[in-house]
Design a protein around this motif. Structure first.
Motif, PDB file in Angstrom:
ATOM      1  N   PHE A   1      -4.256   7.212   1.495  1.00 41.77           N
ATOM      2  CA  PHE A   1      -3.807   5.901   1.076  1.00 41.77           C
ATOM      3  C   PHE A   1      -4.362   5.492  -0.283  1.00 41.77           C
ATOM      4  O   PHE A   1      -5.494   5.833  -0.639  1.00 41.77           O
ATOM      5  CB  PHE A   1      -4.212   4.847   2.107  1.00 41.77           C
ATOM      6  CG  PHE A   1      -3.402   4.900   3.361  1.00 41.77           C
ATOM      7  CD1 PHE A   1      -3.769   5.729   4.408  1.00 41.77           C
ATOM      8  CD2 PHE A   1      -2.256   4.124   3.491  1.00 41.77           C
ATOM      9  CE1 PHE A   1      -3.008   5.793   5.564  1.00 41.77           C
ATOM     10  CE2 PHE A   1      -1.490   4.175   4.648  1.00 41.77           C
ATOM     11  CZ  PHE A   1      -1.861   5.011   5.677  1.00 41.77           C
ATOM     12  N   GLY A   2      -3.542   4.738  -1.000  1.00 40.06           N
ATOM     13  CA  GLY A   2      -4.008   4.102  -2.219  1.00 40.06           C
ATOM     14  C   GLY A   2      -4.782   2.853  -1.891  1.00 40.06           C
ATOM     15  O   GLY A   2      -4.839   2.436  -0.732  1.00 40.06           O
ATOM     16  N   PRO A   3      -5.375   2.222  -2.896  1.00 39.93           N
ATOM     17  CA  PRO A   3      -6.203   1.034  -2.665  1.00 39.93           C
ATOM     18  C   PRO A   3      -5.401  -0.235  -2.444  1.00 39.93           C
ATOM     19  O   PRO A   3      -5.974  -1.269  -2.104  1.00 39.93           O
ATOM     20  CB  PRO A   3      -7.031   0.947  -3.945  1.00 39.93           C
ATOM     21  CG  PRO A   3      -6.166   1.581  -4.979  1.00 39.93           C
ATOM     22  CD  PRO A   3      -5.430   2.677  -4.282  1.00 39.93           C
ATOM     23  N   GLY A   4      -4.095  -0.177  -2.641  1.00 39.21           N
ATOM     24  CA  GLY A   4      -3.272  -1.354  -2.414  1.00 39.21           C
ATOM     25  C   GLY A   4      -3.045  -2.184  -3.657  1.00 39.21           C
ATOM     26  O   GLY A   4      -3.827  -2.145  -4.617  1.00 39.21           O
TER      27      GLY A   4
ATOM     28  N   GLN B   1      -2.101  11.196   5.996  1.00 42.45           N
ATOM     29  CA  GLN B   1      -1.669  10.587   4.757  1.00 42.45           C
ATOM     30  C   GLN B   1      -2.921  10.079   4.051  1.00 42.45           C
ATOM     31  O   GLN B   1      -3.865   9.646   4.696  1.00 42.45           O
ATOM     32  CB  GLN B   1      -0.755   9.391   5.023  1.00 42.45           C
ATOM     33  CG  GLN B   1       0.515   9.709   5.753  1.00 42.45           C
ATOM     34  CD  GLN B   1       1.284   8.444   6.081  1.00 42.45           C
ATOM     35  OE1 GLN B   1       1.245   7.452   5.351  1.00 42.45           O
ATOM     36  NE2 GLN B   1       1.988   8.478   7.184  1.00 42.45           N
TER      37      GLN B   1
ATOM     38  N   ILE C   1       0.845  -1.189   0.000  1.00 43.36           N
ATOM     39  CA  ILE C   1       0.000   0.000   0.000  1.00 43.36           C
ATOM     40  C   ILE C   1       0.886   1.247   0.000  1.00 43.36           C
ATOM     41  O   ILE C   1       1.870   1.300   0.746  1.00 43.36           O
ATOM     42  CB  ILE C   1      -0.909   0.058   1.241  1.00 43.36           C
ATOM     43  CG1 ILE C   1      -1.704  -1.236   1.403  1.00 43.36           C
ATOM     44  CG2 ILE C   1      -1.857   1.250   1.175  1.00 43.36           C
ATOM     45  CD1 ILE C   1      -2.507  -1.295   2.694  1.00 43.36           C
TER      46      ILE C   1
END
Lengths: 115, 109
Positions: free
Chosen positions: A106-109, A104, A93
């Protein structure tokens, strides 16, 4: 606002190959981007912190030559897992910081499976 | 040692049964405390930021509070769709972020 994307969302590769994962901040410029690794039912483990145009700062125990991070622009960071092995299989991630003293984002992983 | 501890590790609630999740921290130079929701196979979704003791934030059935040593995430009359893992993170001095291990919440219809 503050959307972070990752590509690919999942990848399967053979042992010994290299895999590149992209992290993009879509609607803001990220002063700092972070890469995390997460194992099933465990929390996030910070791997490295990167700032645009400079070398990434790796956490203790994370191999720099194994996990190559490039932060080419204020909206793009890449993580390359070199010579991947089955033990590198995990959920990766990324997150981005707008530098405003807030959270922060976060992206979806990306789920990586090394066979 | 700077660290963040969340409890309980797992929590099962009946729909409508209110409860609280705890996040205690021993991080120096607190710059912010964050709560996230994470669904299986997805990245964490930002919920709240708290900056100073006494601060409270609310969003639908969730309310986050902060003291000098801990934060609580109160869930009022939870619904099954609130089932997820809730992560707490603390931003300390030196731009370090410390994550807890999360509380896995299951709300039973």
């Amino acid at each position: 606002g503050a959307v972070v994307s990752q590509h690919p969302s999942w990848v399967i590769c053979k042992s010994g190959t290299s895999v590149k994962i992209e992290c993009r901040s879509l609607d803001f410029q990220a002063t700092t981007m972070f890469w995390y690794r997460q194992f099933p039912k465990q929390s996030l483990m910070l791997m490295a912190t990167s700032n645009e145009g400079s070398k990434a700062t790796y956490e203790q125990g994370v191999e720099k030559d194994k996990f190559l991070i490039n932060h080419a622009s204020l909206t793009l960071s890449t993580l390359t897992v070199t010579s991947a092995h089955p033990e590198d299989s995990s959920f990766y991630i990324c997150s981005a910081d707008r530098g405003l003293g807030e959270t922060q984002y976060f992206g979806p992983g990306t789920r990586l499976l090394v066979l | 040692e700077d660290q963040v501890t969340q409890s309980p590790e797992a929590l099962r609630l009946q729909e409508g049964e209110s409860s609280s999740l705890n996040c205690s921290y021993t991080v120096s130079g607190l710059r912010g405390l964050f709560w996230y929701r994470q669904d299986p196979g997805k990245g964490p979704e930002f919920l709240f930021t708290l900056y100073s003791a006494g601060e409270e934030k609310e969003k639908e059935r969730l309310k986050a509070t902060l003291t000098k040593k801990e934060s609580f995430l109160h869930i009022t009359a939870p619904k099954p769709e609130d089932s997820a893992t809730y992560l707490c993170a603390v931003h300390g001095k030196g731009n370090q972020f410390y994550f807890g291990t999360g509380t896995s919440l299951t709300v039973i219809p």
